[in-house]
Design an enzyme around this catalytic site. Structure first.
Site, PDB file in Angstrom:
ATOM      1  CB  CYS A 102     118.754  85.730   7.377  1.00  0.00           C
ATOM      2  SG  CYS A 102     117.225  84.635   7.703  1.00  0.00           S
ATOM      3  CG  HIS A 158     122.269  82.964   7.900  1.00  0.00           C
ATOM      4  ND1 HIS A 158     121.568  83.259   9.043  1.00  0.00           N
ATOM      5  CD2 HIS A 158     121.469  82.713   7.058  1.00  0.00           C
ATOM      6  CE1 HIS A 158     120.438  82.989   9.021  1.00  0.00           C
ATOM      7  NE2 HIS A 158     120.287  82.549   7.480  1.00  0.00           N
ATOM      8  CG  ASN A 179     117.801  80.705   9.685  1.00  0.00           C
ATOM      9  OD1 ASN A 179     118.161  81.586  10.219  1.00  0.00           O
ATOM     10  ND2 ASN A 179     117.680  80.501   8.281  1.00  0.00           N
TER      11      ASN A 179
HETATM   12  O1  UT7 Z   1     117.813  82.151   5.957  1.00  0.00           O
HETATM   13  C1  UT7 Z   1     117.283  81.761   4.968  1.00  0.00           C
HETATM   14  C2  UT7 Z   1     116.383  80.776   5.020  1.00  0.00           C
HETATM   15  N1  UT7 Z   1     115.971  79.529   4.222  1.00  0.00           N
HETATM   16  C3  UT7 Z   1     117.137  78.602   3.730  1.00  0.00           C
HETATM   17  O2  UT7 Z   1     118.003  78.771   4.247  1.00  0.00           O
HETATM   18  C4  UT7 Z   1     116.419  77.514   3.026  1.00  0.00           C
HETATM   19  C5  UT7 Z   1     117.497  76.876   2.016  1.00  0.00           C
HETATM   20  N2  UT7 Z   1     117.088  75.693   1.415  1.00  0.00           N
HETATM   21  C6  UT7 Z   1     117.504  74.670   2.404  1.00  0.00           C
HETATM   22  O3  UT7 Z   1     118.393  74.495   3.048  1.00  0.00           O
HETATM   23  C7  UT7 Z   1     116.863  73.367   1.726  1.00  0.00           C
HETATM   24  O4  UT7 Z   1     116.525  73.370   0.540  1.00  0.00           O
HETATM   25  C8  UT7 Z   1     115.981  72.497   2.633  1.00  0.00           C
HETATM   26  C9  UT7 Z   1     116.505  72.080   3.693  1.00  0.00           C
HETATM   27  C10 UT7 Z   1     114.952  73.716   3.090  1.00  0.00           C
HETATM   28  C11 UT7 Z   1     115.567  71.282   1.701  1.00  0.00           C
HETATM   29  O5  UT7 Z   1     116.529  70.502   1.470  1.00  0.00           O
HETATM   30  P1  UT7 Z   1     116.637  69.702   0.195  1.00  0.00           P
HETATM   31  O6  UT7 Z   1     117.755  68.693  -0.027  1.00  0.00           O
HETATM   32  O7  UT7 Z   1     116.628  70.973  -0.896  1.00  0.00           O
HETATM   33  O8  UT7 Z   1     115.422  68.791  -0.029  1.00  0.00           O
HETATM   34  P2  UT7 Z   1     114.371  68.983  -1.055  1.00  0.00           P
HETATM   35  O9  UT7 Z   1     113.463  70.408  -0.703  1.00  0.00           O
HETATM   36  O10 UT7 Z   1     114.717  69.031  -2.550  1.00  0.00           O
HETATM   37  O11 UT7 Z   1     113.390  67.751  -0.826  1.00  0.00           O
HETATM   38  C12 UT7 Z   1     114.047  66.585  -0.980  1.00  0.00           C
HETATM   39  C13 UT7 Z   1     112.975  65.422  -0.588  1.00  0.00           C
HETATM   40  C14 UT7 Z   1     111.586  65.624  -1.024  1.00  0.00           C
HETATM   41  O12 UT7 Z   1     111.096  64.463  -1.247  1.00  0.00           O
HETATM   42  P3  UT7 Z   1     110.800  63.661  -3.043  1.00  0.00           P
HETATM   43  O13 UT7 Z   1     110.243  64.709  -3.632  1.00  0.00           O
HETATM   44  O14 UT7 Z   1     112.357  63.602  -3.246  1.00  0.00           O
HETATM   45  O15 UT7 Z   1     110.371  62.332  -2.575  1.00  0.00           O
HETATM   46  C15 UT7 Z   1     111.004  66.529  -0.102  1.00  0.00           C
HETATM   47  O16 UT7 Z   1     109.337  66.304  -0.209  1.00  0.00           O
HETATM   48  O17 UT7 Z   1     112.924  65.584   0.764  1.00  0.00           O
HETATM   49  C16 UT7 Z   1     111.330  65.727   1.108  1.00  0.00           C
HETATM   50  N3  UT7 Z   1     111.512  66.529   2.471  1.00  0.00           N
HETATM   51  C17 UT7 Z   1     111.485  66.303   3.526  1.00  0.00           C
HETATM   52  N4  UT7 Z   1     111.638  64.905   3.964  1.00  0.00           N
HETATM   53  C18 UT7 Z   1     111.585  64.808   5.265  1.00  0.00           C
HETATM   54  C19 UT7 Z   1     111.383  68.048   2.298  1.00  0.00           C
HETATM   55  N5  UT7 Z   1     111.384  68.237   3.662  1.00  0.00           N
HETATM   56  C20 UT7 Z   1     111.497  67.404   4.569  1.00  0.00           C
HETATM   57  C21 UT7 Z   1     111.494  67.166   5.718  1.00  0.00           C
HETATM   58  N6  UT7 Z   1     111.472  65.798   6.343  1.00  0.00           N
HETATM   59  N7  UT7 Z   1     111.428  67.990   6.644  1.00  0.00           N
END
Ligand code: UT7
Length: 352
Positions: free
Chosen positions: A113, A265, A295
């Protein structure tokens, strides 16, 4: 030293839209979760005809037209991608022929990216050192081809597309003022797509008894998918986006108050907001389009740049900070001063 001015810009995104509502039918997620956690509402999916070459060609032709140059004037093509159509030759070489840029040198650059901002740094160096006069810099990715659409941690985030700029030598006070490039390979395991193994097999191989011997005779080939530890990448990006942008501003000999636009980005709105806060910029000075495209990896910064340039909101003399991060883990930032040459071409024609 001559300056490397951005004199042309172009973008392409595939036609097919994948909405959050459609993703709700594919994995356990919700529009509300995706919008509140990322800011993304929909993204574009590459059709079979939307190869990396085809998307690059469409964005590049626009950029060439806006710059008002003939393809034969291009000295160098640098194409940033982690989804090339072939391992060899480079997609840049194929693009050279497609565009009729017969005189150009051409190569691909892989920095995920961060790729376009890396490529901009490389292209601008060739102009600033006097080696070349005209460079085409392209960022293109089709990451949805490597997304596991049963993995809600990744499938909601990515989209496909291409963006391109023409850089030209200029004696005016404009163009790329500074570059910051960085990498920390210790974070490689947080975001990756497996490639060929030592047998030349694509993806991960598993043997019929599950031993994973890598022996082509007995092993079954699996598809290769992106793997990501979202939380680690998030923590890294919030820190590095602000830090590297500020370093680029310092290297340009400017102060934060001199910055007019942030072109970041497009990974996550919360990450973008954190960077804007570090730069003390209000939301209306930050280009955001991830709600429409998600993205798009190496394409995200040049697509933003093309949209911003076409909008007329960027005026000559304005200072832009471009900043990106991605797999590597990698990061890159540039300060660009928009010049008078950057408003010729399409915008000028449209304005009469
Ligand atoms: O170019 C570089 C590419 N990568 C990135 O930019 C990724 C950077 N990271 C992020 O943008 C974020 O970490 C994410 C959007 C991927 C995830 O968001 P988050 O606020 O960090 O969520 P999390 O992974 O801490 O998950 C929170 C909760 C979890 O459930 P519990 O354990 O609290 O019950 C996850 O299982 O949200 C759940 N979860 C979802 N729920 C609904 C994770 N993905 C999803 C989803 N829909 N798609």
């Amino acid at each position: 030293m001559r300056n490397a001015a951005i004199t042309g810009w172009g973008m392409y995104v595939p036609e097919q839209i994948l909405t959050n509502a459609e993703l709700e039918q594919m994995v356990e997620t919700s529009d509300e979760w995706i919008v509140s956690r990322t800011g993304i509402r929909e993204r574009r999916l590459a059709a079979p005809a939307d190869t990396t070459l085809a998307m690059s060609a469409r964005a590049s032709r626009q950029a060439i037209e806006v710059a008002g140059i003939d393809p034969s004037e291009i000295d160098l093509i640098v194409l940033a991608t982690v989804t090339p159509d072939k391992f060899m030759p480079s997609t840049a070489s194929l693009l050279q022929t497609e565009l009729g840029a017969h005189r150009a040198a051409a190569f691909d650059l892989a920095a995920a990216c961060s790729g376009f901002v890396y490529a901009l740094a490389v292209g601008s160096q060739f102009i600033q050192t006097g080696v070349h006069k005209t460079v085409l810099v392209v960022g293109t990715d089709a990451l949805t081809r490597f997304i596991d659409f049963t993995d809600r941690g990744t499938c909601i985030l990515f989209g496909d597309g291409s963006g391109a700029v023409v850089l030209q030598a200029s004696d005016a006070e404009e163009g790329v003022l500074s570059n910051v490039l960085g990498s920390d390979g210790r974070g490689a395991q947080h975001l990756y797509i497996d490639g060929f193994d030592s047998n030349g097999l694509y993806g991960r191989t598993i043997s019929s008894n599950g031993n994973g011997t890598g022996n082509a005779a007995v092993d079954e080939l699996q598809r290769t998918y992106m793997k990501m530890n979202g939380n680690e990448v998030y923590r890294f990006s919030v820190r590095v986006m602000g830090e590297t942008a500020i370093e680029a501003v310092n290297r340009a000999g400017l102060r934060l108050g001199d910055i007019d636009w942030l072109i970041p980005h497009q990974a996550n709105l919360r990450i973008i907001d954190a960077a804007a806060k570090r730069l003390d910029l209000p939301r209306d000075r930050v280009w955001v389009n991830l709600d429409r495209y998600g993205n798009t990896s190496a394409a995200s910064v040049p697509i933003c740049l093309a949209e911003a340039a076409e909008s007329g909101k960027i005026q000559p003399g304005m200072n832009l900070v471009l900043v990106a991060f991605g797999a590597g883990l990698s990061w890159a930032s540039s300060v660009v001063r928009w010049g008078a040459t950057g408003v010729r071409g399409k915008g000028t024609e449209r304005d009469g």
